[in-house]
Design a protein around this motif. Structure first.
Motif, PDB file in Angstrom:
ATOM      1  N   MET A  63       0.856  -1.201   0.000  1.00  0.00           N
ATOM      2  CA  MET A  63       0.000   0.000   0.000  1.00  0.00           C
ATOM      3  C   MET A  63       0.891   1.251   0.000  1.00  0.00           C
ATOM      4  O   MET A  63       2.069   1.196   0.347  1.00  0.00           O
ATOM      5  CB  MET A  63      -0.854   0.014   1.261  1.00  0.00           C
ATOM      6  N   TYR A  65       0.663   5.167   1.629  1.00  0.00           N
ATOM      7  CA  TYR A  65      -0.091   6.031   2.535  1.00  0.00           C
ATOM      8  C   TYR A  65       0.503   7.439   2.518  1.00  0.00           C
ATOM      9  O   TYR A  65       1.658   7.630   2.163  1.00  0.00           O
ATOM     10  CB  TYR A  65      -0.001   5.524   3.975  1.00  0.00           C
ATOM     11  N   ASP A  66      -0.304   8.407   2.967  1.00  0.00           N
ATOM     12  CA  ASP A  66       0.269   9.729   3.204  1.00  0.00           C
ATOM     13  C   ASP A  66       0.849   9.732   4.622  1.00  0.00           C
ATOM     14  O   ASP A  66       0.812   8.710   5.317  1.00  0.00           O
ATOM     15  CB  ASP A  66      -0.763  10.835   2.974  1.00  0.00           C
ATOM     16  N   ARG A  67       1.397  10.845   5.066  1.00  0.00           N
ATOM     17  CA  ARG A  67       2.138  10.841   6.328  1.00  0.00           C
ATOM     18  C   ARG A  67       1.246  10.537   7.539  1.00  0.00           C
ATOM     19  O   ARG A  67       1.716  10.138   8.586  1.00  0.00           O
ATOM     20  CB  ARG A  67       2.866  12.178   6.535  1.00  0.00           C
ATOM     21  N   TRP A  68      -0.072  10.744   7.374  1.00  0.00           N
ATOM     22  CA  TRP A  68      -0.980  10.475   8.496  1.00  0.00           C
ATOM     23  C   TRP A  68      -1.633   9.097   8.387  1.00  0.00           C
ATOM     24  O   TRP A  68      -2.517   8.762   9.176  1.00  0.00           O
ATOM     25  CB  TRP A  68      -2.072  11.550   8.559  1.00  0.00           C
ATOM     26  N   GLY A  69      -1.294   8.345   7.383  1.00  0.00           N
ATOM     27  CA  GLY A  69      -1.846   6.998   7.256  1.00  0.00           C
ATOM     28  C   GLY A  69      -3.053   6.912   6.345  1.00  0.00           C
ATOM     29  O   GLY A  69      -3.711   5.870   6.293  1.00  0.00           O
ATOM     30  N   HIS A  70      -3.370   7.989   5.638  1.00  0.00           N
ATOM     31  CA  HIS A  70      -4.476   7.917   4.674  1.00  0.00           C
ATOM     32  C   HIS A  70      -4.014   7.135   3.443  1.00  0.00           C
ATOM     33  O   HIS A  70      -2.901   7.351   2.949  1.00  0.00           O
ATOM     34  CB  HIS A  70      -4.920   9.321   4.246  1.00  0.00           C
ATOM     35  N   VAL A 237       5.030   4.787   3.393  1.00  0.00           N
ATOM     36  CA  VAL A 237       4.374   5.962   3.960  1.00  0.00           C
ATOM     37  C   VAL A 237       5.107   7.171   3.403  1.00  0.00           C
ATOM     38  O   VAL A 237       6.326   7.296   3.589  1.00  0.00           O
ATOM     39  CB  VAL A 237       4.442   5.967   5.504  1.00  0.00           C
ATOM     40  N   ARG A 461       8.659   8.558   3.805  1.00  0.00           N
ATOM     41  CA  ARG A 461       8.899   8.730   5.237  1.00  0.00           C
ATOM     42  C   ARG A 461       9.191   7.397   5.911  1.00  0.00           C
ATOM     43  O   ARG A 461      10.041   7.307   6.792  1.00  0.00           O
ATOM     44  CB  ARG A 461       7.675   9.372   5.880  1.00  0.00           C
ATOM     45  N   ILE A 464       7.314  -0.117   5.182  1.00  0.00           N
ATOM     46  CA  ILE A 464       6.791  -1.188   6.044  1.00  0.00           C
ATOM     47  C   ILE A 464       7.015  -2.514   5.337  1.00  0.00           C
ATOM     48  O   ILE A 464       6.443  -2.763   4.275  1.00  0.00           O
ATOM     49  CB  ILE A 464       5.294  -0.974   6.348  1.00  0.00           C
ATOM     50  N   ASP A 467       5.920  -6.586   8.353  1.00  0.00           N
ATOM     51  CA  ASP A 467       5.242  -6.086   9.558  1.00  0.00           C
ATOM     52  C   ASP A 467       6.150  -5.252  10.451  1.00  0.00           C
ATOM     53  O   ASP A 467       5.965  -5.201  11.665  1.00  0.00           O
ATOM     54  CB  ASP A 467       4.641  -7.241  10.368  1.00  0.00           C
ATOM     55  N   ARG A 468       7.149  -4.646   9.874  1.00  0.00           N
ATOM     56  CA  ARG A 468       8.012  -3.726  10.617  1.00  0.00           C
ATOM     57  C   ARG A 468       8.069  -2.402   9.870  1.00  0.00           C
ATOM     58  O   ARG A 468       8.139  -2.386   8.640  1.00  0.00           O
ATOM     59  CB  ARG A 468       9.447  -4.280  10.744  1.00  0.00           C
ATOM     60  N   GLN A 469       8.046  -1.315  10.638  1.00  0.00           N
ATOM     61  CA  GLN A 469       8.085   0.004  10.010  1.00  0.00           C
ATOM     62  C   GLN A 469       9.479   0.604  10.164  1.00  0.00           C
ATOM     63  O   GLN A 469       9.969   0.788  11.285  1.00  0.00           O
ATOM     64  CB  GLN A 469       7.039   0.924  10.644  1.00  0.00           C
ATOM     65  N   TYR A 470      10.084   0.905   9.036  1.00  0.00           N
ATOM     66  CA  TYR A 470      11.422   1.495   9.021  1.00  0.00           C
ATOM     67  C   TYR A 470      11.295   2.958   8.601  1.00  0.00           C
ATOM     68  O   TYR A 470      10.906   3.239   7.467  1.00  0.00           O
ATOM     69  CB  TYR A 470      12.331   0.752   8.037  1.00  0.00           C
TER      70      TYR A 470
END
Lengths: 597, 159
Positions: A63, A65-70, A237, A461, A464, A467-470
């Motif tokens: 996916m 996303y934008d910086r806020w998760g949209h 993101v 930014r 992912i 299941d880990r966000q870098y």
């Protein structure tokens, strides 16, 4: 008699035993014969066909996303429609139905559905694809028709088979979809089936798509094993703020309508981190319908002007010339220059934008009145070596490295190049004869807004994966000027706008900025009346939270950046400060706190 | 010799007993064979049933994954900028202007936080002990642990 009877029974038992044993032996012999016969391999191959299959599993695309998760890019189910040729009863009904529901070509469908069924191992013909990317609604409509036809009892006719959709099968899979349609389309981009594309989708295609794997899927329940899980593609993101992007696209569209410009860009950056908060450009495309790309983007129209189209920036470039002059000590804010209206360098005469002579000016006056003559003089005071050394430190002539496909490095001619002349030092000083992208300009000037530190512009930014966000870390590209120079120049440009009562001023907020009007070169020189109008500004001056770069290409209502681009900057900032929760200067001082918008 | 013949005759089985022995032996083998075949069929049938269930569950997983993707997309469509603006407008909202906003200082408020959609990188030991050993260990393992390490059982009754 008794003995005779016993013998008869024994004989019968023995006979029966022999018969049963013979049958059993025959069965065993037949089993062995089949196992070792020349046909055994054929039987095994036929068995393997039904034992399972190798399937190419395409992982779900990651996916965006934008910086806020949209969600900016996601996936949805579509179907491949095919036919099991063995089960087809009436190819005509199938072709008619798909033509009606999918607007498919009747002849193609009919030909595919009429193919002869064959299990020949060399060239099997058991299945044919009829349509791809069929939506859920279309699939349900076809299924409904199938059900209706099954429930109707047609009288058998030797000449004409009964209408039937038997044989149709639906295979679901995921495809890309873009819930925001056109929004940020120039940033997100797309990738077509051949793997070509634009934007972040193209740049990170390998990561987003994941690695397709061939996995063995057993169909024989006796041989069931755990199907190998293919990891989904990585998600991204972006640094983009959806609301700011929407606002900037609206501001840009209005500006194009008001000024009649051919195209334009607005870049919003956080100068402290180099994060791109918005990047609005034209034209834009509904990414759900990227097939009409060639209609929206005629030849030579870049997909994203902000990163892929270099141009001569004009007077906004003076910010950097002055930065170099101040930083090197070649000039100070108080240095005076007597503007006679003309300056000769390398055998070429430089004139001001109004061809006038402005008399004695300090450096503030030179910037305030955007005097070409003065800035050419500043460059000559610097000398070519120092001037171009600074310009290289500002990153011109190189890719910024932003994570988007198709970035243009621009062109900074250097002393020693075959096409560099002494006069270039003078013209480059006010942004002519140099080729840059809007993003390069924004990144370079952000160093002035960020106490001399130039951050690498970036648009991703976080990543992912598994299941880990870098999260990415802001990178300092360099420190082309000192913080003292940056603050001095920011202050000069703020005063300059205030003194001029510029259309760029934003009520309640102190901003620094500079207009730019660049002539557009033609094969015969600067013979066109068309211009590139720009404005670069940042604020609040004391602690810049945003930098906005506006570029309008070939505006019609006025050629001047101060007339057409400066109001666009104001409009953009008025909306930006609300969306970024930046209080007006007075409120911020009253509250006496540092805000973290 | 006569005495030997008499003894042999006296202790030899009657022919009908021999036949009965043969029949019983044959039936015993038959029953054993049927038993083994029955057990084999039963186990095979259960394995096939479970195989079918696994296949169905794997198909279900794929269906659910697609369904999740569809629902995420539907949610994204409902929360898209244009949809949210339309809903806000229908509810009587309008974009805030500079005069509509009052800024307050709220101690401790860090501002809007950027998206955190997954945990940061780190050791992936999460969930390693979620499944009780009772579901995974063999009978021998359990006996071994119980005999040699009885503290586990004792700890269950300790206050």
């Amino acid at each position: 008699m008794r003995v005779t009877g016993e013998n008869t029974s024994l004989w019968r038992y023995r006979t029966l035993s022999v018969i049963f044993a013979s049958v059993a032996l025959l069965i065993i012999a037949q089993i062995i014969r089949i196992q070792v016969s020349p046909q055994a391999e054929v039987f095994r191959q036929q068995g393997d066909i039904y034992a399972g299959e190798w399937r190419l599993v395409e992982p779900a695309r990651g996916m965006i996303y934008d910086r806020w998760g949209h969600v900016l890019a996601s996936n949805k189910t579509v179907y491949e429609i095919g036919v099991e040729l063995k089960d087809v009863r009436n190819p005509e009904t199938i072709a008619l139905t798909l033509m009606g529901v999918l607007k498919a070509d009747y002849n193609e469908i009919f030909a595919a559905a009429s193919r002869d069924y064959s299990e020949d191992l060399e060239s099997p013909s058991v299945y044919a694809v009829l349509a791809r990317n069929v939506t859920v609604e279309q699939k349900e409509r076809i299924e409904s028709l199938m059900e209706d036809l099954e429930n109707q009892n047609y009288k058998p006719d030797k000449d004409k088979p009964a209408p039937s959709l038997r044989g149709l099968v639906f295979h679901p899979h995921l495809v890309r979809t873009y819930p925001e349609n056109e929004l940020a389309s120039n940033i997100i981009g797309f990738v077509n089936s051949e793997g070509n594309g634009f934007g972040v989708e193209k740049k990170f295609n390998d990561l987003l798509a994941g690695a397709p794997e061939r996995v063995w899927v057993p169909l024989d329940p006796n041989r069931v094993e755990e199907t190998q899980k293919v990891p989904d593609g990585a998600s991204l993101v972006l640094t983009i703020d959806r609301e700011i992007q929407t606002a900037m696209e609206e501001v840009l569209d209005e500006a194009l309508q008001d000024t009649g410009a051919d195209g334009g860009s607005i870049i919003v950056m956080d100068p402290e981190s180099g994060e791109v908060l918005a990047m609005a450009t034209t034209p834009r495309i509904d990414l759900n319908d990227f097939g009409n790309y060639s209609e929206v983007f005629p030849p030579s129209t870049p997909f994203n002007r902000a990163v892929s189209q270099s141009y001569e920036p004009g007077s906004v470039f003076k910010v950097l010339t002055m930065a170099a002059g101040l930083d090197s000590g070649a000039v100070t804010p108080g240095t005076t220059f007597i503007d006679t209206g003309v300056f000769e360098i390398g055998g070429v005469y430089i004139y001001n934008w109004n061809s006038g002579a402005w008399g004695q000016q300090d450096m503030l006056g030179c910037m305030q009145h955007s005097l070409n003559v003065c800035l050419a003089w500043v460059a000559s005071e610097l000398g070519a070596d120092r001037f171009y050394s600074y310009m290289q430190a500002f990153g011109f002539g190189h890719l910024t490295g932003i994570e988007m496909a198709g970035e243009d490095p621009g062109r900074l001619k250097l002393p020693g190049d075959y096409d560099w002349y002494d006069a270039d030092l003078g013209t480059n000083a006010f942004g002519q004869g140099i080729s840059v992208t809007p993003l390069q300009m924004a990144a370079a000037i952000s160093s002035v807004a960020n106490d001399g530190k130039m951050m690498a512009p970036h648009i991703v930014r976080s990543l992912i994966n598994n299941d880990r966000q870098y999260n990415t870390t802001p990178q300092i590209v360099g420190t082309p000027i000192t913080s003292e120079t940056a603050r001095t120049l920011s202050e000069m440009l703020a005063i300059s706008l205030e003194t001029e009562s510029s259309d760029a001023l934003v009520e309640g907020y102190r901003v620094s900025g500079k207009t730019g009007t660049a002539e557009i070169p033609t094969p015969y020189g600067y013979t066109s009346n068309q211009t590139n109008a720009s404005f670069v500004g940042w604020g609040p001056v004391e602690d810049a939270k945003f930098l906005v770069y506006v570029w309008l290409e070939k505006p019609e209502t006025s050629i001047w950046g101060s007339v057409v681009a400066a109001p666009v900057f104001r409009e953009a900032v008025e909306r930006l400060v609300i969306l970024m929760n930046i209080p007006p200067d007075g409120v911020r001082q009253d509250l006496g706190q540092a805000f973290n918008p | 010799m006569e005495s030997v013949r008499r003894l042999t005759q006296a202790y030899s089985l009657a022919p009908w007993r021999k036949q009965l022995q043969v029949i019983v032996f044959f039936l015993l083998i038959l029953v054993l064979f049927a038993l083994v075949a029955g057990i084999y069929l039963n186990v095979s049938a259960r394995a096939v049933t479970l195989g079918h269930e696994i296949q169905n569950l794997q198909n279900d997983i794929e269906d659910y994954e697609r369904s999740i993707a569809d629902l995420e997309t539907q949610l994204a469509l409902l929360r898209s900028t244009s949809a949210m603006e339309e809903r806000a407008s229908d509810m009587g909202f309008r974009p805030a202007g500079p005069d509509d906003i009052t800024y307050l200082s709220v101690p401790g408020y860090l501002g809007r936080q950027e998206a955190v959609l997954a945990p940061p990188p780190g050791p992936s030991a999460v969930g390693a002990t979620v499944i009780s050993p009772a579901y995974t260990e063999s009978l021998i393992d359990w006996l071994k642990d119980t005999v040699f390490y009885p503290s586990g059982l004792l700890s269950e009754v300790m206050p």
